[in-house]
Design a protein around this motif. Structure first.
Motif, PDB file in Angstrom:
ATOM      1  N   UNK A  32       0.835  -1.204   0.000  1.00 36.25           N
ATOM      2  CA  UNK A  32       0.000   0.000   0.000  1.00 36.25           C
ATOM      3  C   UNK A  32       0.870   1.255   0.000  1.00 36.25           C
ATOM      4  N   UNK A  33       1.974   1.215   0.751  1.00 32.43           N
ATOM      5  CA  UNK A  33       2.886   2.358   0.753  1.00 32.43           C
ATOM      6  C   UNK A  33       3.478   2.580  -0.635  1.00 32.43           C
ATOM      7  N   UNK A  34       3.834   1.508  -1.302  1.00 26.92           N
ATOM      8  CA  UNK A  34       4.438   1.614  -2.628  1.00 26.92           C
ATOM      9  C   UNK A  34       3.449   2.129  -3.672  1.00 26.92           C
ATOM     10  N   UNK A  35       2.205   1.686  -3.557  1.00 27.68           N
ATOM     11  CA  UNK A  35       1.215   2.033  -4.575  1.00 27.68           C
ATOM     12  C   UNK A  35       0.429   3.301  -4.265  1.00 27.68           C
ATOM     13  N   UNK A  36       0.634   3.880  -3.083  1.00 28.56           N
ATOM     14  CA  UNK A  36      -0.115   5.077  -2.723  1.00 28.56           C
ATOM     15  C   UNK A  36      -1.534   4.792  -2.294  1.00 28.56           C
ATOM     16  N   UNK A  37      -1.750   3.628  -1.679  1.00 26.81           N
ATOM     17  CA  UNK A  37      -3.103   3.250  -1.247  1.00 26.81           C
ATOM     18  C   UNK A  37      -3.158   3.000   0.257  1.00 26.81           C
ATOM     19  N   UNK A  38      -2.336   3.710   1.016  1.00 21.43           N
ATOM     20  CA  UNK A  38      -2.386   3.561   2.468  1.00 21.43           C
ATOM     21  C   UNK A  38      -3.746   3.984   3.000  1.00 21.43           C
ATOM     22  N   UNK A  39      -4.261   3.288   4.008  1.00 23.11           N
ATOM     23  CA  UNK A  39      -5.500   3.752   4.627  1.00 23.11           C
ATOM     24  C   UNK A  39      -5.253   5.027   5.421  1.00 23.11           C
ATOM     25  N   UNK A  40      -6.325   5.628   5.889  1.00 25.99           N
ATOM     26  CA  UNK A  40      -6.175   6.843   6.683  1.00 25.99           C
ATOM     27  C   UNK A  40      -5.420   6.571   7.972  1.00 25.99           C
ATOM     28  N   UNK A  41      -5.664   5.433   8.591  1.00 26.78           N
ATOM     29  CA  UNK A  41      -5.037   5.075   9.863  1.00 26.78           C
ATOM     30  C   UNK A  41      -4.412   3.694   9.746  1.00 26.78           C
ATOM     31  N   UNK A  42      -3.143   3.595  10.126  1.00 22.96           N
ATOM     32  CA  UNK A  42      -2.436   2.309  10.131  1.00 22.96           C
ATOM     33  C   UNK A  42      -1.751   2.114  11.473  1.00 22.96           C
ATOM     34  N   UNK A  43      -1.873   0.922  11.991  1.00 26.45           N
ATOM     35  CA  UNK A  43      -1.025   0.489  13.099  1.00 26.45           C
ATOM     36  C   UNK A  43      -0.133  -0.618  12.567  1.00 26.45           C
ATOM     37  N   UNK A  44       1.155  -0.583  12.925  1.00 28.78           N
ATOM     38  CA  UNK A  44       2.094  -1.590  12.438  1.00 28.78           C
ATOM     39  C   UNK A  44       2.855  -2.153  13.636  1.00 28.78           C
ATOM     40  N   UNK A  45       2.763  -3.468  13.822  1.00 29.84           N
ATOM     41  CA  UNK A  45       3.453  -4.115  14.937  1.00 29.84           C
ATOM     42  C   UNK A  45       4.348  -5.223  14.385  1.00 29.84           C
ATOM     43  N   UNK A  46       5.433  -5.550  15.100  1.00 30.47           N
ATOM     44  CA  UNK A  46       6.414  -6.498  14.589  1.00 30.47           C
ATOM     45  C   UNK A  46       6.110  -7.927  15.017  1.00 30.47           C
ATOM     46  N   UNK A  47       7.031  -8.831  14.700  1.00 32.71           N
ATOM     47  CA  UNK A  47       7.049 -10.129  15.359  1.00 32.71           C
ATOM     48  C   UNK A  47       8.189 -10.127  16.368  1.00 32.71           C
TER      49      UNK A  47
END
Length: 483
Positions: free
Chosen positions: A317-332
């Motif tokens: 999504x970041x690459x294509x420009x389609x990120x949502x309005x709100x993102x949470x990103x967590x690791x492993x």
């Protein structure tokens, strides 16, 4: 888009964790400007003046908010010697604090640490109380010495590593150059506290809902009571135990897009805060310590469980420009920085995420908030403020990375993860809070955390009137002093 080939101690270009996401697109300009030497960066001596207000009227230039949540670091562990920050008390470059060491009958001062794999200390509610020690902030070594040994590799919050405790250790730009670079290029927050004095699951529940609770009836939001020790995970009998309202309810109600992204692998800590456990599996379809949203009844009722996805979807999504309005990103577990995970792996992973956003079409309208979910038993010198019976907990590092973020600014406001909720609500929801009195889905939470009088305004960290700055890519494999 510019690429920074070296920063602080000469970062050489490296291979990104996700090459497609972290490579400059064709035709992107490459910066040839000289990079300031370490002496210039270390020479920062004052915080730029903050605006008189949050300038929140212009907040809507931000179309994408990204919260990246890493694991188990106190502020002083990573930024305790950062210029202009409220860090480790020093005199002549030497720490002036010394924390009692009961096992040796002496005291331990903060020390420069270069270990890529460290241990930290126990970090549940009882440990937080002991570490804070009524405001003396001197329980860290004793708690690490008294903690259960031999189980640190299981990501257990009651454990500490073998040998001499390392909880007094701190790192700087030599070990974590990318984190220090983002601090000098954008905003460092030196008074952001975990929302409650506890461990990973309650922190992540607060991150998405402003509360951690246990509910007598999973179908009744008014049956919930505060619980920051063991709010529990979904079971076969209670697949949706979190009956209270989370932020996604309001986002869905107002047609605001969101995504929760995680890396498949292991999760930290024991699911029930038990003494011993093996690392559990983590994937997007299974509720877990770092993945609480599938356990919220409103997420299921809204048909939004599919918004919880693997991190490759975020990168695409970041690459294509389609990120949502709100993102949470967590690791492993491997890239979490939760001991015993390698610090370098976590820094590389976070860099790959941020590089991906900076190279994508949505960068010019994005705000990234990077934080660590709890203190991990590591030393910190600042006494947490009290906002209610649940917190705050201990201080953690916080960074703001955005084309509109102030340059080299150290934010001294009192903040917590509640401020992320508040910023999102102000940007996308017209200031509507997760408030039982007004949100249309009343629950029994004791207060509205976003309205706490002590809570600062993240809008202060931005200059929305300025032209958006180009992103500066960093190497995912910078040279460091870690070993």
């Amino acid at each position: 888009m510019t690429r920074r080939p070296r920063i602080l101690r000469g970062l050489a270009p490296g291979i990104a964790l996700v090459v497609a996401a972290c490579s400059s697109p064709a035709g992107a300009p490459i910066s040839t400007a000289p990079i300031p030497p370490l002496s210039n960066v270390a020479g920062i001596s004052a915080t730029p003046a903050a605006p008189s207000d949050g300038s929140s009227a212009d907040i809507h230039v931000i179309k994408h908010v990204i919260v990246i949540m890493q694991e188990n670091r106190s502020f002083d562990t990573y930024f305790g010697t950062y210029p202009a920050a409220d860090g480790i008390p020093m005199s002549g470059g030497n720490p002036t604090v010394c924390v009692p060491d009961p096992a040796r009958g002496t005291c331990d001062a903060p020390f420069h640490m270069t270990a890529n794999m460290d241990a930290g200390g126990p970090h549940n509610v009882a440990n937080a109380t002991a570490d804070i020690s009524g405001g003396a902030m001197n329980g860290f070594v004793g708690q690490a010495e008294a903690a259960k040994k031999g189980c640190a590799a299981t990501f257990n919050p009651t454990c500490a590593g073998p040998g001499t405790p390392d909880v007094m250790g701190y790192m700087d730009g030599r070990e974590i150059p990318n984190y220090w670079t983002w601090a000098s290029d954008y905003v460092l927050q030196d008074h952001i506290f975990e929302p409650n004095a506890s461990w990973s699951l309650p922190e992540h529940l607060f991150m998405v809902s402003g509360w951690s609770a246990i509910c007598a009836n999973p179908n009744d939001p008014m049956s919930c009571t505060s619980n920051i020790l063991n709010p529990g995970l979904p079971t076969a009998k209670k697949p949706s135990p979190y009956a209270w309202t989370d932020l996604t309810y309001l986002l869905h109600k107002n047609n605001v897009s969101w995504g929760y992204y995680l890396s498949n692998g292991t999760q930290p800590d024991c699911a029930d805060d038990a003494m011993v456990c093996t690392p559990g599996a983590q994937n997007a379809t299974v509720p877990g310590i770092w993945n609480p949203l599938p356990g919220f009844s409103d997420v299921k009722a809204d048909g939004q469980t599919g918004n919880v996805q693997t991190v490759d979807n975020f990168l695409n999504a970041a690459k294509s420009g389609t990120l949502p309005a709100v993102s949470w990103v967590v690791p492993n577990g491997k890239v979490s920085e939760h001991p015993p995970a390698l610090v370098s792996d976590g820094q590389s992973y976070v860099t790959s995420l941020i590089d991906a956003v900076m190279t994508g079409p949505d960068w010019s309208s994005t705000a990234i908030f990077l934080a660590w979910d709890d203190w991990g038993g590591f030393y910190d010198n600042v006494v947490p403020p009290t906002v209610d019976g649940n917190g705050y907990g201990l201080r953690v590092p916080g960074l703001v990375i955005s084309p509109y973020a102030r340059h080299g600014y150290v934010d001294h406001q009192t903040l917590s993860f509640d401020a992320y909720l508040k910023f999102i609500e102000d940007d996308f929801l017209g200031g509507q809070r997760i408030d039982p009195a007004t949100d249309g889905r009343p629950d029994s939470r004791p207060d509205v955390r976003e309205n706490a009088s002590q809570l600062g305004n993240l809008a202060v960290d931005f200059d929305f009137s300025a032209a958006p700055r180009a992103g500066v890519l960093l190497s995912t494999t910078p040279p460091t002093d870690l070993h």
